[in-house]
Design an enzyme around this catalytic site. Structure first.
Site, PDB file in Angstrom:
ATOM      1  N   THR A   1     -34.255 105.753  22.361  1.00 53.09           N
ATOM      2  CA  THR A   1     -33.689 104.816  23.328  1.00 53.09           C
ATOM      3  C   THR A   1     -32.179 104.954  23.248  1.00 53.09           C
ATOM      4  O   THR A   1     -31.638 105.073  22.156  1.00 53.09           O
ATOM      5  CB  THR A   1     -34.029 103.358  22.930  1.00 53.09           C
ATOM      6  OG1 THR A   1     -35.421 103.280  22.660  1.00 53.09           O
ATOM      7  CG2 THR A   1     -33.665 102.376  24.009  1.00 53.09           C
TER       8      THR A   1
ATOM      9  N   ALA B   1     -24.408 102.692  23.098  1.00 53.67           N
ATOM     10  CA  ALA B   1     -24.664 104.088  23.469  1.00 53.67           C
ATOM     11  C   ALA B   1     -24.257 105.023  22.327  1.00 53.67           C
ATOM     12  O   ALA B   1     -23.361 104.695  21.536  1.00 53.67           O
ATOM     13  CB  ALA B   1     -23.882 104.429  24.733  1.00 53.67           C
ATOM     14  N   SER B   2     -24.914 106.163  22.267  1.00 52.01           N
ATOM     15  CA  SER B   2     -24.587 107.230  21.301  1.00 52.01           C
ATOM     16  C   SER B   2     -24.613 106.764  19.844  1.00 52.01           C
ATOM     17  O   SER B   2     -23.892 107.303  19.014  1.00 52.01           O
ATOM     18  CB  SER B   2     -23.215 107.836  21.604  1.00 52.01           C
ATOM     19  OG  SER B   2     -23.129 108.169  22.961  1.00 52.01           O
ATOM     20  N   ARG B   3     -25.409 105.748  19.576  1.00 46.31           N
ATOM     21  CA  ARG B   3     -25.566 105.230  18.200  1.00 46.31           C
ATOM     22  C   ARG B   3     -24.292 104.607  17.628  1.00 46.31           C
ATOM     23  O   ARG B   3     -24.182 104.417  16.429  1.00 46.31           O
ATOM     24  CB  ARG B   3     -26.053 106.333  17.239  1.00 46.31           C
ATOM     25  CG  ARG B   3     -27.405 106.930  17.646  1.00 46.31           C
ATOM     26  CD  ARG B   3     -28.503 105.858  17.540  1.00 46.31           C
ATOM     27  NE  ARG B   3     -29.831 106.379  17.848  1.00 46.31           N
ATOM     28  CZ  ARG B   3     -30.410 106.305  19.037  1.00 46.31           C
ATOM     29  NH1 ARG B   3     -29.785 105.761  20.066  1.00 46.31           N
ATOM     30  NH2 ARG B   3     -31.636 106.754  19.194  1.00 46.31           N
ATOM     31  N   LEU B   4     -23.302 104.296  18.499  1.00 42.60           N
ATOM     32  CA  LEU B   4     -22.077 103.647  18.007  1.00 42.60           C
ATOM     33  C   LEU B   4     -22.251 102.133  18.130  1.00 42.60           C
ATOM     34  O   LEU B   4     -21.528 101.447  18.871  1.00 42.60           O
ATOM     35  CB  LEU B   4     -20.857 104.158  18.785  1.00 42.60           C
ATOM     36  CG  LEU B   4     -20.607 105.655  18.597  1.00 42.60           C
ATOM     37  CD1 LEU B   4     -19.414 106.128  19.424  1.00 42.60           C
ATOM     38  CD2 LEU B   4     -20.368 105.988  17.122  1.00 42.60           C
TER      39      LEU B   4
END
Ligand code: FMN
Length: 217
Positions: free
Chosen positions: A13, A193-196
């Site tokens: 996700t 977003a982008s695991r940040l």
């Protein structure tokens, strides 16, 4: 056919539903928690108050289970259970515990650490009184977490108690009541977003003050 490992490897996700900054979080973590809890209920999550309670036993073995948050009072989060259950025995040995909420619709997690205290008797009495008749009777019948040799015996004993209390007030069993986890730390996690991801932590600095910090995702 469902292949668990293939699915687990590929399911992903990208979190996009919100953000959290040190500037926008509320000063008091209880207020922040209530704001998120309210939004979790608003998404239609009937289990928004379901929380994973983790305790540690006398052999340092951790254990987790879901319980329902029933109130925010006495300086913490309250839940009700059996005082002779496994969790109660863990709490007796080690009152430190943690609570975890996961609200997937909002891509949010809240972690809370603290110490558990027994709720005042009057509070447990009042809450017990508000429960449906069948739940009250159930509290008398279940020796929670003990090995049950025969389901039929439990059902017979439930039927017996139902008849015994029919038309009468069901008193609260002394072995059933509430606990309150008084937090020392909260962490609010918002998927990004982008695991940040955003992670904002509150550490208790004094009776009225909390230190707010951002953690690495
Ligand atoms: C959605 C959900 C809500 C639950 N709520 C409670 C609760 O409020 N109190 C409780 O004692 N057990 C509740 N349970 C059952 C516990 O997860 C657990 O099985 C039980 O308390 C025994 O745990 P223990 O053996 O660690 O003491 C709930 C389970 C689920 C899945």
């Amino acid at each position: 056919m469902f292949n668990a490992n293939n699915t687990l490897k590929t399911v992903r996700t990208d979190y996009q539903k919100g953000f959290l900054t040190e500037e926008t979080v509320l000063e008091n973590p209880f207020h922040q928690f209530e704001a998120w809890l309210s939004e979790a209920f608003d998404t239609g999550n009937d289990y928004a108050n379901a929380m994973v309670l983790s305790t540690v036993d006398a052999h340092q073995m951790p254990d987790s289970r879901v319980v329902l948050l029933r109130n925010i009072s006495y300086g913490g989060l309250t839940f009700y259970t059996n005082y002779k259950s496994k969790k109660a025995s863990d709490i007796k040995t080690n009152h430190n515990a943690s609570i975890l909420f996961f609200w997937p619709d909002m891509e949010r997690q809240v972690r809370i650490e603290g110490a558990i205290e027994v709720l005042p008797v009057k509070e447990s009495d009042d809450y017990f009184e508000s429960r449906p008749f069948e739940s009250k009777v159930g509290a008398w019948v279940s020796h929670q977490s003990q090995v049950l040799k025969s389901l039929a015996d439990l059902e017979t004993s439930y039927e017996h108690e139902l008849q015994k209390y029919a038309g009468k007030k069901v008193p609260r069993p002394a072995h059933w009541g509430g606990y309150v986890l008084v937090p020392q730390k909260f962490e609010f996690w918002q998927g990004r977003a982008s695991r940040l991801h955003d992670r904002i932590q509150y550490r208790k600095a004094s009776e009225t003050k909390w230190t707010i910090e951002r953690l690495m995702p």
